[in-house]
Design an enzyme around this catalytic site. Sequence first.
Site, PDB file in Angstrom:
ATOM      1  CG  LEU A 298      -1.860  -1.174   1.410  1.00 48.76           C
ATOM      2  CD1 LEU A 298      -2.593  -1.081   2.741  1.00 48.76           C
ATOM      3  CD2 LEU A 298      -2.865  -1.256   0.262  1.00 48.76           C
ATOM      4  CD  GLU A 299       4.387   2.699  -2.008  1.00 46.15           C
ATOM      5  OE1 GLU A 299       4.572   3.810  -1.476  1.00 46.15           O
ATOM      6  OE2 GLU A 299       5.162   1.745  -1.864  1.00 46.15           O
ATOM      7  CB  ALA A 300      -1.609   5.422   1.647  1.00 43.17           C
TER       8      ALA A 300
END
Length: 497
Positions: free
Chosen positions: A244-246
Amino acid sequence: MTATHVPGLPVIEDGRLISTNPATGEEAGRVPVADEKAVLAAVERAREAALWWQGLGFAGRRTRMLRWRSLIVQRIEELAELTHRESGKPVTDGLIEATAAVEHLDWAARNAKRVLGPRRVRTRLLVAEHSGHLEYQPYGVVGVIGPWNYPIVTPVGPISGALAAGNAIVFKPSEYTPVVGQWLADSFAEVVPEHPVLQVVHGLGDVGGALCRSGVAKISFTGSTATAKKVMAACAENLVPVVLEAGGKDALIVDADADVEAAAEAAVWGAMTNAGQTCIGIERVYAVEPVYDRFVDAVVAKAGKLRTGEEIGPITMPKQLDIIRDHIEDALAKGGRAVLGGADAVQAPYVSPTVLVDVPEDSSEMREETFGPTLTITKVRDADEAVTKANDTPYGLGGSVFGKKNAIRIARRLRSGMVAVNGTLTFVGMGNLPFGGVGESGFGRIHGDDGLREFARAKAITVRRGPSLLPAMTFERTPAQVKQIVKALRLLYGRKP
Ligand code: NDP
């Protein structure tokens, strides 16, 4: 399309997603919308393609990926122009973005074998009769879900790692930038026409949700923290692993021995490039007292030269304009001062550069992702206070430090996945460095060795190469042998270090 259509807001008509330019409302292109059945069918096709792609081996995949890289370079102007037409960002921003994508593609293609290929590992004394082997095997089909703010590099980063590792991909671009996503898949198919190794499915959030539940073996998501949580929940249903790249709220620290002019230049670039719509964009600056005034003056002078419609493109997602306006208003209402831009900076679809000082730490401009060309600058006593304040956020994506003597020490203390010293955002341009966050910014890594391993499973193999001298793992060992094993253990590991 109707006359009331909001420029930049995607519309679905007759099963097609129509993408428009946020500044002019002009159509950038239209793509077919996938339903759940179409997503499942794409994943099914990808399964076959993955076997073929894996069978090419590292060398075969490397050649094809490098061909794709070269094709992108040959058509880089076309891609940048298309990105400009669809997202509104200046063509030069599109060119620079594509440059970073090319770097990741090139690096992943060239390094996958070294990082993931089979190797022997040193044996351990108690099982010396077995040799150890390690390799990293592809997942099969990986789902990639991408955002709109960097529609080229944000998907190409994970796609590069996943392809190099031997996976096939089903990619769901943002509904705001489907045409660029389609361009990527189409250009890949030109160099790899044999099987649908990189497919694209279009639609709104529900199509992303369907991809999470489609039986893919892993999801790579880039987007907001709120959606990351939904993606993880959907993936949890079938224990599908996620990277997850948030979002982020990255800080820049200016220490007393910093080159103030260089710090101001980098702060303005880091905060305002792509109109501030950058996950690793600088949103907060903490400058120590002795350099604070000079730094503020230099930032205002430099940011004041940027023009909307030129260096500062439109805000791609129309509803983001309200968030940016709210943050500025909240900062001013709570006692902050605008030294550039301010209350009337938001003039749809543009936001003019805004620099705010004396903004309380509890205002939304300091705590939430603004995603616009705004920057707060806060005066701090020393670097310690700067680090404490910079780290006082649930996010932890990137960051920056300007200084000399202590800069690297300060960089290590920032709670984030990446930090640029005497620069901003530079780590995203190095294919050999991992990229990813901590806390609400997500977990897992793309790019670099870690980014390649993210798209493969470690496989451990032991091979017997002779009879066991100290047979522990058999019912046929004798009590005397067990005694010998304990004796050997004492000899090897029993002494105090
Ligand atoms: P969103 O989270 O709104 O959307 C990201 C993607 O997820 C889109 O393709 C979206 O589709 C899709 N999606 C939406 N709902 C769901 C769902 N329920 N299940 C599965 N997929 C879904 O992010 P944005 O596109 O607005 O991107 C901006 C955000 O991305 C910012 O927070 C920014 O910081 C972050 N970002 C992080 C980066 C990083 O590397 N850490 C890099 C770049 C951006 P649709 O668009 O059709 O709704």
